[in-house]
Design a protein around this motif. Structure first.
Motif, PDB file in Angstrom:
ATOM      1  N   VAL A   1       3.137  -4.140   7.459  1.00  0.00           N
ATOM      2  CA  VAL A   1       2.909  -2.667   7.335  1.00  0.00           C
ATOM      3  C   VAL A   1       3.072  -1.858   6.099  1.00  0.00           C
ATOM      4  O   VAL A   1       3.825  -1.937   5.416  1.00  0.00           O
ATOM      5  CB  VAL A   1       4.022  -1.967   8.607  1.00  0.00           C
ATOM      6  N   ASP A   2       2.354  -0.686   6.152  1.00  0.00           N
ATOM      7  CA  ASP A   2       2.346   0.191   4.961  1.00  0.00           C
ATOM      8  C   ASP A   2       2.520   1.571   5.301  1.00  0.00           C
ATOM      9  O   ASP A   2       1.621   2.234   6.125  1.00  0.00           O
ATOM     10  CB  ASP A   2       1.026   0.047   4.322  1.00  0.00           C
ATOM     11  N   ALA A   3       3.410   2.250   5.062  1.00  0.00           N
ATOM     12  CA  ALA A   3       3.878   3.617   5.339  1.00  0.00           C
ATOM     13  C   ALA A   3       3.258   4.534   4.265  1.00  0.00           C
ATOM     14  O   ALA A   3       3.355   5.778   4.707  1.00  0.00           O
ATOM     15  CB  ALA A   3       5.370   3.871   5.733  1.00  0.00           C
ATOM     16  N   ASN A   4       2.681   4.245   3.187  1.00  0.00           N
ATOM     17  CA  ASN A   4       2.133   5.010   2.283  1.00  0.00           C
ATOM     18  C   ASN A   4       3.108   6.218   1.912  1.00  0.00           C
ATOM     19  O   ASN A   4       2.719   7.440   1.979  1.00  0.00           O
ATOM     20  CB  ASN A   4       0.652   5.274   2.647  1.00  0.00           C
ATOM     21  N   ALA A   5       4.274   5.814   1.689  1.00  0.00           N
ATOM     22  CA  ALA A   5       5.219   6.900   1.297  1.00  0.00           C
ATOM     23  C   ALA A   5       5.650   8.217   2.092  1.00  0.00           C
ATOM     24  O   ALA A   5       6.136   9.150   1.898  1.00  0.00           O
ATOM     25  CB  ALA A   5       4.858   7.612  -0.085  1.00  0.00           C
TER      26      ALA A   5
ATOM     27  N   ILE B   1       6.227  -6.147  -5.904  1.00  0.00           N
ATOM     28  CA  ILE B   1       5.270  -4.887  -6.221  1.00  0.00           C
ATOM     29  C   ILE B   1       3.897  -5.220  -5.647  1.00  0.00           C
ATOM     30  O   ILE B   1       3.658  -6.410  -5.754  1.00  0.00           O
ATOM     31  CB  ILE B   1       5.267  -4.419  -7.742  1.00  0.00           C
ATOM     32  N   ASN B   2       3.123  -4.172  -5.637  1.00  0.00           N
ATOM     33  CA  ASN B   2       1.891  -4.390  -5.313  1.00  0.00           C
ATOM     34  C   ASN B   2       0.827  -3.739  -6.566  1.00  0.00           C
ATOM     35  O   ASN B   2       0.928  -2.483  -6.791  1.00  0.00           O
ATOM     36  CB  ASN B   2       1.358  -3.479  -3.945  1.00  0.00           C
ATOM     37  N   ILE B   3       0.143  -4.722  -6.903  1.00  0.00           N
ATOM     38  CA  ILE B   3      -0.667  -4.709  -8.231  1.00  0.00           C
ATOM     39  C   ILE B   3      -2.225  -4.401  -7.739  1.00  0.00           C
ATOM     40  O   ILE B   3      -2.612  -5.020  -6.906  1.00  0.00           O
ATOM     41  CB  ILE B   3      -0.571  -5.891  -9.208  1.00  0.00           C
ATOM     42  N   LYS B   4      -2.725  -3.450  -8.326  1.00  0.00           N
ATOM     43  CA  LYS B   4      -4.196  -3.281  -8.226  1.00  0.00           C
ATOM     44  C   LYS B   4      -4.933  -2.742  -9.436  1.00  0.00           C
ATOM     45  O   LYS B   4      -4.047  -2.180 -10.427  1.00  0.00           O
ATOM     46  CB  LYS B   4      -4.400  -1.750  -7.205  1.00  0.00           C
ATOM     47  N   LEU B   5      -5.926  -3.388  -9.782  1.00  0.00           N
ATOM     48  CA  LEU B   5      -6.582  -3.290 -10.835  1.00  0.00           C
ATOM     49  C   LEU B   5      -7.045  -1.746 -11.052  1.00  0.00           C
ATOM     50  O   LEU B   5      -7.021  -1.357 -12.244  1.00  0.00           O
ATOM     51  CB  LEU B   5      -7.965  -3.950 -10.639  1.00  0.00           C
TER      52      LEU B   5
ATOM     53  N   VAL C   1       7.445  -4.768   4.453  1.00  0.00           N
ATOM     54  CA  VAL C   1       7.100  -3.097   4.568  1.00  0.00           C
ATOM     55  C   VAL C   1       6.667  -2.372   3.191  1.00  0.00           C
ATOM     56  O   VAL C   1       7.322  -2.877   2.177  1.00  0.00           O
ATOM     57  CB  VAL C   1       8.406  -2.291   4.842  1.00  0.00           C
ATOM     58  N   GLU C   2       5.454  -1.949   3.282  1.00  0.00           N
ATOM     59  CA  GLU C   2       5.067  -1.352   1.919  1.00  0.00           C
ATOM     60  C   GLU C   2       5.343   0.085   1.821  1.00  0.00           C
ATOM     61  O   GLU C   2       5.248   0.589   2.608  1.00  0.00           O
ATOM     62  CB  GLU C   2       3.473  -1.711   2.000  1.00  0.00           C
ATOM     63  N   GLN C   3       5.716   0.474   0.709  1.00  0.00           N
ATOM     64  CA  GLN C   3       5.922   1.781   0.382  1.00  0.00           C
ATOM     65  C   GLN C   3       6.455   2.719   1.429  1.00  0.00           C
ATOM     66  O   GLN C   3       6.013   3.597   1.905  1.00  0.00           O
ATOM     67  CB  GLN C   3       4.727   2.550  -0.380  1.00  0.00           C
TER      68      GLN C   3
ATOM     69  N   LEU D   1      -2.593  -9.059   9.379  1.00  0.00           N
ATOM     70  CA  LEU D   1      -3.196  -7.921   9.453  1.00  0.00           C
ATOM     71  C   LEU D   1      -2.174  -6.897   8.664  1.00  0.00           C
ATOM     72  O   LEU D   1      -0.891  -7.052   8.703  1.00  0.00           O
ATOM     73  CB  LEU D   1      -3.253  -7.345  10.841  1.00  0.00           C
ATOM     74  N   LYS D   2      -2.553  -5.691   7.976  1.00  0.00           N
ATOM     75  CA  LYS D   2      -1.965  -4.948   7.296  1.00  0.00           C
ATOM     76  C   LYS D   2      -2.120  -3.288   8.085  1.00  0.00           C
ATOM     77  O   LYS D   2      -3.122  -3.159   8.159  1.00  0.00           O
ATOM     78  CB  LYS D   2      -2.288  -4.652   5.984  1.00  0.00           C
ATOM     79  N   ILE D   3      -1.028  -3.119   8.597  1.00  0.00           N
ATOM     80  CA  ILE D   3      -1.053  -2.057   9.619  1.00  0.00           C
ATOM     81  C   ILE D   3      -0.621  -0.675   8.851  1.00  0.00           C
ATOM     82  O   ILE D   3       0.472  -0.654   8.494  1.00  0.00           O
ATOM     83  CB  ILE D   3      -0.241  -2.124  10.933  1.00  0.00           C
ATOM     84  N   LYS D   4      -1.859   0.446   8.981  1.00  0.00           N
ATOM     85  CA  LYS D   4      -1.245   1.573   8.100  1.00  0.00           C
ATOM     86  C   LYS D   4      -0.381   2.410   9.291  1.00  0.00           C
ATOM     87  O   LYS D   4      -0.761   2.526  10.336  1.00  0.00           O
ATOM     88  CB  LYS D   4      -2.480   2.330   7.758  1.00  0.00           C
ATOM     89  N   LEU D   5       0.855   2.965   8.615  1.00  0.00           N
ATOM     90  CA  LEU D   5       1.800   3.600   9.552  1.00  0.00           C
ATOM     91  C   LEU D   5       2.232   5.191   8.719  1.00  0.00           C
ATOM     92  O   LEU D   5       1.294   5.380   7.879  1.00  0.00           O
ATOM     93  CB  LEU D   5       3.037   2.810   9.804  1.00  0.00           C
TER      94      LEU D   5
ATOM     95  N   LEU E   1       6.634  -2.564  -3.239  1.00  0.00           N
ATOM     96  CA  LEU E   1       6.299  -0.890  -3.813  1.00  0.00           C
ATOM     97  C   LEU E   1       4.918  -0.878  -4.263  1.00  0.00           C
ATOM     98  O   LEU E   1       4.238  -1.764  -4.787  1.00  0.00           O
ATOM     99  CB  LEU E   1       7.218  -0.356  -4.722  1.00  0.00           C
ATOM    100  N   ASP E   2       4.159   0.266  -3.817  1.00  0.00           N
ATOM    101  CA  ASP E   2       2.741   0.321  -4.360  1.00  0.00           C
ATOM    102  C   ASP E   2       2.595   1.593  -5.092  1.00  0.00           C
ATOM    103  O   ASP E   2       2.479   1.640  -6.319  1.00  0.00           O
ATOM    104  CB  ASP E   2       1.834   0.453  -2.924  1.00  0.00           C
ATOM    105  N   GLU E   3       2.641   2.769  -4.519  1.00  0.00           N
ATOM    106  CA  GLU E   3       2.630   4.113  -5.217  1.00  0.00           C
ATOM    107  C   GLU E   3       3.750   4.236  -6.101  1.00  0.00           C
ATOM    108  O   GLU E   3       3.285   5.033  -7.203  1.00  0.00           O
ATOM    109  CB  GLU E   3       2.661   5.366  -4.150  1.00  0.00           C
ATOM    110  N   SER E   4       4.913   3.506  -6.060  1.00  0.00           N
ATOM    111  CA  SER E   4       5.928   3.731  -7.212  1.00  0.00           C
ATOM    112  C   SER E   4       5.537   3.227  -8.365  1.00  0.00           C
ATOM    113  O   SER E   4       6.273   3.176  -9.440  1.00  0.00           O
ATOM    114  CB  SER E   4       7.247   3.084  -6.722  1.00  0.00           C
TER     115      SER E   4
HETATM  116 MG    MG Z   1      -0.339   0.776   0.030  1.00  0.00          MG
END
Ligand code: MG
Length: 343
Positions: free
Chosen positions: A177-181, A248-252, A203-205, A151-155, A228-231
């Protein structure tokens, strides 16, 4: 080659909340590229955070339509030209890039992963995201996802530690977990120290996308991996981040398609970084395109089809949590028969 498009409304099963936004539906754009008797499919899932929406995608696709020529095999030239003329329209470029790969695969009669030289047995397990809500609702969602191994939990709230504690009470799943910056460096240090007691995988971003100084400081202080995602959007962003994170988190939709995503994977590996493959709120069309790259990555977060209602396409499946790639030529995506697949 002839390019046409169609805007679709993607409805979400649950309101999707992160520390930054909240939505019940999205407008994505399906792109169809015709070559001889074949049709290649692509999807743009634009994000306003990156300055794109369905309107900007449509305008970019109209501009790209006259630049495709008649040879889909020159993927490097076609995608480089689109990057030069439409630098800010990564989602539109991703849609065309995946449609061209779909055509090439169909022309050769090969699934995309084979064209890329990859072993489909090496796909990772994917996580499914639990968006922000009340603690009780997040706990309930984690319970509903009982069969999902990660599970990926948004924080990014004042109750982040309590959220993870509550979810840990109802699941043995791996937790990311993903803090979205949303955190400051000091806050991140304190929260990560407490969250690690619950066995979080990474921990993501944690910090603002451009707070590289804060990220360098934080990375020295914590032993939980930082992704890192947004970075990071494209390959050129990666060298500047080597002492700031573990991966790093790559997204198309951020990088502009499969070819740039491949470049990013190779750059990240050369710099000894972990690689995660993520998605936006996408149907099985775009998620399947990304999944074909997944034998190359450490972590997958390709959960778009779990988050949306009435997925218009079917392609990649999940068996015991692991991504199962379609064997059909190209992306291997077909129009959905309306099955829910237990999601
Ligand atoms: Mg993210």
């Amino acid at each position: 080659m002839k390019l046409t498009y169609e805007t679709i409304c993607v409805k979400l099963k649950h309101t999707f909340r992160t520390s930054r936004e909240s939505s019940d539906s999205r407008r994505n754009v399906i792109c169809k590229v015709q070559h001889q008797e074949l049709e290649g499919l692509g999807e743009a899932a634009p994000s306003t955070y990156y300055g794109q929406d369905a309107q900007t995608v449509v305008a970019a696709l109209e501009g790209m339509a006259c630049r495709l020529g008649e040879n889909p095999f020159v993927l490097e030239d076609l995608t480089s030209e689109m990057a030069r003329f439409f630098p800010g329209e990564a989602a539109a470029r991703a849609a065309v890039d995946m449609a061209l790969h779909d055509i090439v695969g169909k022309l050769l009669g090969l699934p995309l992963y084979r064209l890329l030289g990859l072993d489909p047995r090496k796909t990772p397990k994917t996580s499914v995201t639990v968006g922000l809500d009340t603690i009780e609702a997040m706990q309930e969602r984690a319970r509903e996802l009982g069969q999902i191994p990660i599970l990926k939990i948004k924080l990014g709230t004042g109750r982040d530690v309590e959220i993870v504690e509550a979810i840990r009470q109802v699941t043995q799943a791996v937790i990311r977990v993903d803090a979205n910056a949303a955190w400051t460096a000091q806050e991140a240090l304190e929260k990560i120290s407490r969250l690690r007691e619950h066995g979080i995988q990474f921990v993501e971003q944690p910090l603002a996308a451009d707070d590289l100084e804060g990220l360098r400081w934080l990375k020295k202080k914590v032993d939980v991996p930082i992704i890192l995602d947004e970075s990071v959007r494209a390959a050129a962003d990666i060298p500047g981040l080597i002492h700031c994170a573990d991966g790093i988190n790559i997204k198309l939709m951020k990088c502009g398609g499969l070819r740039e995503a491949l470049r990013m994977i190779h750059v990240a590996r050369a710099l000894d970084l972990k690689v995660m493959l993520g998605c936006m709120l996408e149907s099985s069309l775009a998620v399947t395109a990304a999944a074909h790259l997944s034998p190359l990555v450490d972590y997958a977060d390709l959960d778009g089809p779990w988050l949306i209602k009435d997925d218009p396409y079917s392609g990649v499946d999940v068996v015991d949590g692991k991504l199962a790639l379609p064997e059909r030529p190209g992306l291997g995506v077909v129009i959905s028969e309306g099955r829910e697949k237990g999601r």
